[in-house]
Design an enzyme around this catalytic site. Structure first.
Site, PDB file in Angstrom:
ATOM      1  N   ASP A 277       0.861  -1.184   0.000  1.00  0.00           N
ATOM      2  CA  ASP A 277       0.000   0.000   0.000  1.00  0.00           C
ATOM      3  C   ASP A 277       0.895   1.231   0.000  1.00  0.00           C
ATOM      4  O   ASP A 277       2.019   1.201   0.498  1.00  0.00           O
ATOM      5  CB  ASP A 277      -0.910   0.017   1.238  1.00  0.00           C
ATOM      6  CG  ASP A 277      -2.183   0.830   1.019  1.00  0.00           C
ATOM      7  OD1 ASP A 277      -3.278   0.227   0.986  1.00  0.00           O
ATOM      8  OD2 ASP A 277      -2.087   2.076   0.875  1.00  0.00           O
TER       9      ASP A 277
ATOM     10  N   TYR B 252     -13.520   6.438 -13.603  1.00  0.00           N
ATOM     11  CA  TYR B 252     -13.549   5.218 -12.783  1.00  0.00           C
ATOM     12  C   TYR B 252     -14.159   4.066 -13.566  1.00  0.00           C
ATOM     13  O   TYR B 252     -13.646   2.938 -13.553  1.00  0.00           O
ATOM     14  CB  TYR B 252     -14.351   5.496 -11.510  1.00  0.00           C
ATOM     15  CG  TYR B 252     -14.434   4.331 -10.540  1.00  0.00           C
ATOM     16  CD1 TYR B 252     -13.304   3.898  -9.835  1.00  0.00           C
ATOM     17  CD2 TYR B 252     -15.640   3.673 -10.309  1.00  0.00           C
ATOM     18  CE1 TYR B 252     -13.376   2.840  -8.944  1.00  0.00           C
ATOM     19  CE2 TYR B 252     -15.722   2.617  -9.415  1.00  0.00           C
ATOM     20  CZ  TYR B 252     -14.593   2.208  -8.730  1.00  0.00           C
ATOM     21  OH  TYR B 252     -14.669   1.155  -7.848  1.00  0.00           O
TER      22      TYR B 252
END
Ligand SMILES: NC(=O)c1ccc[n+]([C@@H]2O[C@H](COP(=O)([O-])OP(=O)(O)OC[C@H]3O[C@@H](n4cnc5c(N)ncnc54)[C@H](O)[C@@H]3O)[C@@H](O)[C@H]2O)c1
Length: 251
Positions: A45, A158
């Site tokens: 991450d 998106y």
């Protein structure tokens, strides 16, 4: 009735699982589930909080910006250095600003697709190269979305990203069968930080469009991820598995 969770002890024993976007939300919950089922987990991450997730499950953490090719390659190398191999690579990281196209900037589009298309592709590439080098089977799991299938207001970048994820999943599956499977997950409304910011009136409207009448717990996605990555799902490849409380069913 809410979902119940039945982790399968030992189902992923001895496997090495890489999860991107593993510091929070769906990724974090998947990291926890795969560890519970016996996998050695590499949490990746951009957020250093991924270290806490890794510490809690006895896994490893590598701070990685999935938009950066060098960092993605370094993530794969660090996983092999630490655990010796890669069996399951789960592309899941996401960052997005939701706007209609006339309000969205090209920089925002590049940032969204940089993680969600380019980052997924680089992750899959690193995983496939390693899986081929180790001469074994492997699974690539790509978190897509119900937004891969529908048009909704304000989601152009998106939705372009999530549509591409489906196409990429199909292509990976065809290229690498039968050794490497590729499966997309297409969740509907999942109650993570990403949706916490939605104002209540908008959320009420969203819930009206979901026959199940609720959003899902991220553990419901983790249950699905653990299944599709397992040998029980060995014939499942090149497809998307939808988990949406019948959202898409009503058209
Ligand atoms: N929550 C939903 O309703 C929902 C629905 C459908 C699909 N999804 C998909 O599920 C996935 C996870 O979403 P979530 O709801 O858990 O989101 P989240 O915001 O809770 O978690 C996303 C994680 O990705 C990390 N991240 C962001 N940019 C990154 C980068 N450049 N490199 C590495 N990590 C980065 C964040 O730090 C965060 O930990 C995404 O692919 C999202 O599109 C979510």
């Amino acid at each position: 009735m809410s979902a119940r969770y039945f982790p399968v002890p030992g189902r992923h024993d001895g496997r090495v699982y890489v999860i991107t976007g593993g510091a929070e939300g769906i990724g974090r919950t998947c990291a926890e589930r795969f560890a519970e089922e016996g996998a050695q987990v590499m949490v990746a991450d951009v957020n250093p909080a991924g270290q806490d997730v890794a510490d809690a499950i006895g896994g490893a953490f590598r701070q990685t910006d999935m938009a950066d090719p060098d960092q993605v390659r370094a993530l794969a190398a660090a996983t092999v250095e630490r655990f010796g191999r890669i069996d399951i690579w789960h592309n899941n990281a996401f960052s997005a600003v939701f706007k209609p196209i006339h309000d969205q900037t090209l920089d925002e589009f590049d940032a969204i697709t940089g993680v969600g298309i380019r980052g997924y592709w680089m992750g899959a590439k690193a995983a496939v190269e390693q899986m081929r080098a180790q001469g074994g089977k492997g699974v690539i799991v790509n978190t897509a979305s119900v937004q891969s299938f529908v048009g909704e207001k304000g989601f152009s970048a998106y939705q372009a990203t999530k549509g591409a994820v489906l196409a990429m999943t199909r292509s990976l599956a065809v290229d690498h069968a039968p050794d490497i499977r590729a499966v997309a997950l297409a969740p509907g409304l999942i109650l993570t930080r990403a949706v916490e910011a939605i104002p209540q009136d908008v959320m009420d409207e969203v819930l009206d469009g979901i026959p199940a009448g609720r959003g899902a717990d991220p553990r419901e996605v983790a249950s699905l991820a653990a299944f599709v990555a397992s040998d029980e799902a060995d014939y499942m490849s090149g497809t998307a598995v939808i988990l949406d409380g019948a959202y898409l069913a009503i058209g």
